[in-house]
Design a protein around this motif. Sequence first.
Motif, PDB file in Angstrom:
ATOM      1  N   UNK A 259       2.244  -0.727   2.541  1.00  0.00           N
ATOM      2  CA  UNK A 259       2.033   0.670   2.944  1.00  0.00           C
ATOM      3  C   UNK A 259       0.779   0.826   3.787  1.00  0.00           C
ATOM      4  N   UNK A 260      -0.279   0.083   3.452  1.00  0.00           N
ATOM      5  CA  UNK A 260      -1.511   0.134   4.239  1.00  0.00           C
ATOM      6  C   UNK A 260      -1.280  -0.408   5.646  1.00  0.00           C
ATOM      7  N   UNK A 261      -0.503  -1.490   5.765  1.00  0.00           N
ATOM      8  CA  UNK A 261      -0.226  -2.062   7.091  1.00  0.00           C
ATOM      9  C   UNK A 261       0.644  -1.132   7.927  1.00  0.00           C
ATOM     10  N   UNK A 262       1.577  -0.460   7.311  1.00  0.00           N
ATOM     11  CA  UNK A 262       2.398   0.514   8.030  1.00  0.00           C
ATOM     12  C   UNK A 262       1.536   1.672   8.537  1.00  0.00           C
ATOM     13  N   UNK A 263       0.592   2.112   7.719  1.00  0.00           N
ATOM     14  CA  UNK A 263      -0.306   3.202   8.123  1.00  0.00           C
ATOM     15  C   UNK A 263      -1.199   2.789   9.283  1.00  0.00           C
ATOM     16  N   UNK A 264      -1.471   1.481   9.381  1.00  0.00           N
ATOM     17  CA  UNK A 264      -2.312   0.969  10.473  1.00  0.00           C
ATOM     18  C   UNK A 264      -1.480   0.546  11.678  1.00  0.00           C
ATOM     19  N   UNK A 265      -0.212   1.001  11.737  1.00  0.00           N
ATOM     20  CA  UNK A 265       0.697   0.695  12.844  1.00  0.00           C
ATOM     21  C   UNK A 265       0.953  -0.811  13.010  1.00  0.00           C
ATOM     22  N   UNK A 266       0.992  -1.493  11.893  1.00  0.00           N
ATOM     23  CA  UNK A 266       1.375  -2.899  11.893  1.00  0.00           C
ATOM     24  C   UNK A 266       2.851  -3.029  11.491  1.00  0.00           C
ATOM     25  N   UNK A 267       3.406  -4.250  11.628  1.00  0.00           N
ATOM     26  CA  UNK A 267       4.816  -4.484  11.335  1.00  0.00           C
ATOM     27  C   UNK A 267       4.966  -5.467  10.182  1.00  0.00           C
ATOM     28  N   UNK A 268       5.198  -4.998   8.949  1.00  0.00           N
ATOM     29  CA  UNK A 268       5.491  -5.925   7.845  1.00  0.00           C
ATOM     30  C   UNK A 268       6.769  -6.701   8.152  1.00  0.00           C
ATOM     31  N   UNK A 269       6.663  -8.024   8.223  1.00  0.00           N
ATOM     32  CA  UNK A 269       7.759  -8.822   8.770  1.00  0.00           C
ATOM     33  C   UNK A 269       8.396  -9.767   7.754  1.00  0.00           C
ATOM     34  N   UNK A 270       7.583 -10.407   6.897  1.00  0.00           N
ATOM     35  CA  UNK A 270       8.101 -11.487   6.057  1.00  0.00           C
ATOM     36  C   UNK A 270       7.355 -11.536   4.728  1.00  0.00           C
ATOM     37  N   UNK A 271       8.103 -11.643   3.636  1.00  0.00           N
ATOM     38  CA  UNK A 271       7.545 -11.913   2.313  1.00  0.00           C
ATOM     39  C   UNK A 271       8.074 -13.265   1.857  1.00  0.00           C
ATOM     40  N   UNK A 272       7.159 -14.148   1.432  1.00  0.00           N
ATOM     41  CA  UNK A 272       7.534 -15.474   0.939  1.00  0.00           C
ATOM     42  C   UNK A 272       7.449 -15.460  -0.579  1.00  0.00           C
ATOM     43  N   UNK A 273       8.584 -15.652  -1.236  1.00  0.00           N
ATOM     44  CA  UNK A 273       8.650 -15.651  -2.696  1.00  0.00           C
ATOM     45  C   UNK A 273       8.462 -17.066  -3.227  1.00  0.00           C
ATOM     46  N   UNK A 274       7.718 -17.178  -4.318  1.00  0.00           N
ATOM     47  CA  UNK A 274       7.439 -18.454  -4.965  1.00  0.00           C
ATOM     48  C   UNK A 274       8.450 -18.677  -6.093  1.00  0.00           C
ATOM     49  N   UNK A 275       9.309 -19.701  -5.924  1.00  0.00           N
ATOM     50  CA  UNK A 275      10.275 -20.052  -6.975  1.00  0.00           C
ATOM     51  C   UNK A 275       9.964 -21.489  -7.408  1.00  0.00           C
ATOM     52  N   UNK A 276       8.785 -21.650  -7.991  1.00  0.00           N
ATOM     53  CA  UNK A 276       8.361 -22.981  -8.404  1.00  0.00           C
ATOM     54  C   UNK A 276       7.711 -23.771  -7.293  1.00  0.00           C
ATOM     55  N   UNK A 277       7.219 -23.094  -6.246  1.00  0.00           N
ATOM     56  CA  UNK A 277       6.555 -23.806  -5.156  1.00  0.00           C
ATOM     57  C   UNK A 277       5.107 -24.137  -5.513  1.00  0.00           C
ATOM     58  N   UNK A 278       4.484 -23.322  -6.351  1.00  0.00           N
ATOM     59  CA  UNK A 278       3.084 -23.539  -6.713  1.00  0.00           C
ATOM     60  C   UNK A 278       2.955 -24.646  -7.745  1.00  0.00           C
ATOM     61  N   UNK A 279       1.736 -25.103  -7.939  1.00  0.00           N
ATOM     62  CA  UNK A 279       1.492 -26.211  -8.868  1.00  0.00           C
ATOM     63  C   UNK A 279       1.917 -25.840 -10.288  1.00  0.00           C
ATOM     64  N   UNK A 280       1.702 -24.580 -10.670  1.00  0.00           N
ATOM     65  CA  UNK A 280       2.031 -24.141 -12.036  1.00  0.00           C
ATOM     66  C   UNK A 280       3.500 -23.771 -12.207  1.00  0.00           C
ATOM     67  N   UNK A 281       4.279 -23.803 -11.131  1.00  0.00           N
ATOM     68  CA  UNK A 281       5.702 -23.528 -11.238  1.00  0.00           C
ATOM     69  C   UNK A 281       6.058 -22.071 -11.437  1.00  0.00           C
ATOM     70  N   UNK A 282       5.222 -21.157 -10.938  1.00  0.00           N
ATOM     71  CA  UNK A 282       5.507 -19.728 -11.095  1.00  0.00           C
ATOM     72  C   UNK A 282       6.791 -19.346 -10.364  1.00  0.00           C
ATOM     73  N   UNK A 283       7.501 -18.362 -10.927  1.00  0.00           N
ATOM     74  CA  UNK A 283       8.714 -17.831 -10.298  1.00  0.00           C
ATOM     75  C   UNK A 283       8.547 -16.325 -10.161  1.00  0.00           C
ATOM     76  N   UNK A 284       8.442 -15.858  -8.922  1.00  0.00           N
ATOM     77  CA  UNK A 284       8.236 -14.426  -8.667  1.00  0.00           C
ATOM     78  C   UNK A 284       9.470 -13.618  -9.045  1.00  0.00           C
TER      79      UNK A 284
END
Length: 395
Positions: A259-284
């Motif tokens: 929402x802050x980026x939209x207010x600053x006239x930026x373009x939210x383009x991509x969200x990268x979800x973690x499905x066990x990519x991190x060392x601790x194996x977190x799943x978003x």
Amino acid sequence: MSGADDEMKEPRVAEIAASSIRSGLAELELKSAHVLRGLENVKTAPVAETPETPPEAAADAVDGGRPNIENGPDSPLLTPATPKHTTLLYGDCKPPADILKSLETLIAYSDSDDDPEFPLPGLDDVAQLALISHSIVAYLTHLDRQHLVRVSSSIAGDTTRWLGALFRFLDPGSSFHTDNADAILRTVRLAIVARCPGYLEGGIPALAHPCFYISENTTPLRLQYACRQLGIPLDAIRLIPANSTFGTMDLSLLLKQVQADLSANRTPLLVVADVGASICGYVDNLQRMNDICRTHNIWLHATGHGLAALACAQGPNTISGIVDSIVLNLGSWLGVPSLPIVLLHRQLQNSALAAFESDPIISRRLHSLSLWTSLQALGRDAIAERIHVAFQTCS
């Protein structure tokens, strides 16, 4: 006697050389398998230092002479000599056997005095077939262009359908990559074209300052690589803090940042979800991420080893209804070397994507051959079993 004379007069049938009745493909497979077996059996050993080469010998090498790298019966590859390097290519040709012997000597080189070991992993039938497939790819490029299009389209199409069914991604598009950095670059390009079809004509200004969102638990290096390749400032990457309770991306902070980026006239383009990519194996929380991304027209990409579990899952659920793209690291999951990284993504009816390819046939389709052969050699049940065993081992 007359019978014997007749036999003597009967013309002999000339023997047909084996190479003339074997197809080029079969001969290539045979030779590749032979070379792989040789490399598989190379052992390391401490290098025996050789006396310094006298000037006369060095001059001979520069003029085209060959250094003595042959291994006699009493000096096998277990005691290689230190490889000597010359400035110029040898003047005369070198037999293929000698070249391969030089390669084995380089592989056998070791600085350690430990017991000899095999530096290259052992190959089962599937792994050997995958490696041979890379040689066949180079050979197939000699096909007539139209014929090559048909062959590569069939191979890539089969592979994509099989992987879509295995990993519950309905009707996917696909691309095949040498590493994860190249896959995330392709993902960013997909997100750009999906959000801004006029990007190719308008360039970066048409994007109005793109933004990418990634958990602080996940390395941003690959996304930074994509930004550098596309000329996008690195401050476009937003590191979203982790939730103090679950360790996954804090989605309330993600929403505030969008929402802050939209207010600053930026373009939210991509969200990268973690499905066990991190060392601790977190799943978003993919479902809540999906709600945010659909509301604000953001591409949702999932990466991580946890995606392998899709091949073992039961029931009708699919992941293609939640995310826009996933990355499959099949070489790691199946224990087969040299398999490409696969990007499965929702179909985009936009011909502009072809502009990103130097040669779509070779770069994105034909390199799926090692997967096409390996998936068939394993079969669906064995693929699921290998992944299941890997999860059991980790747990």
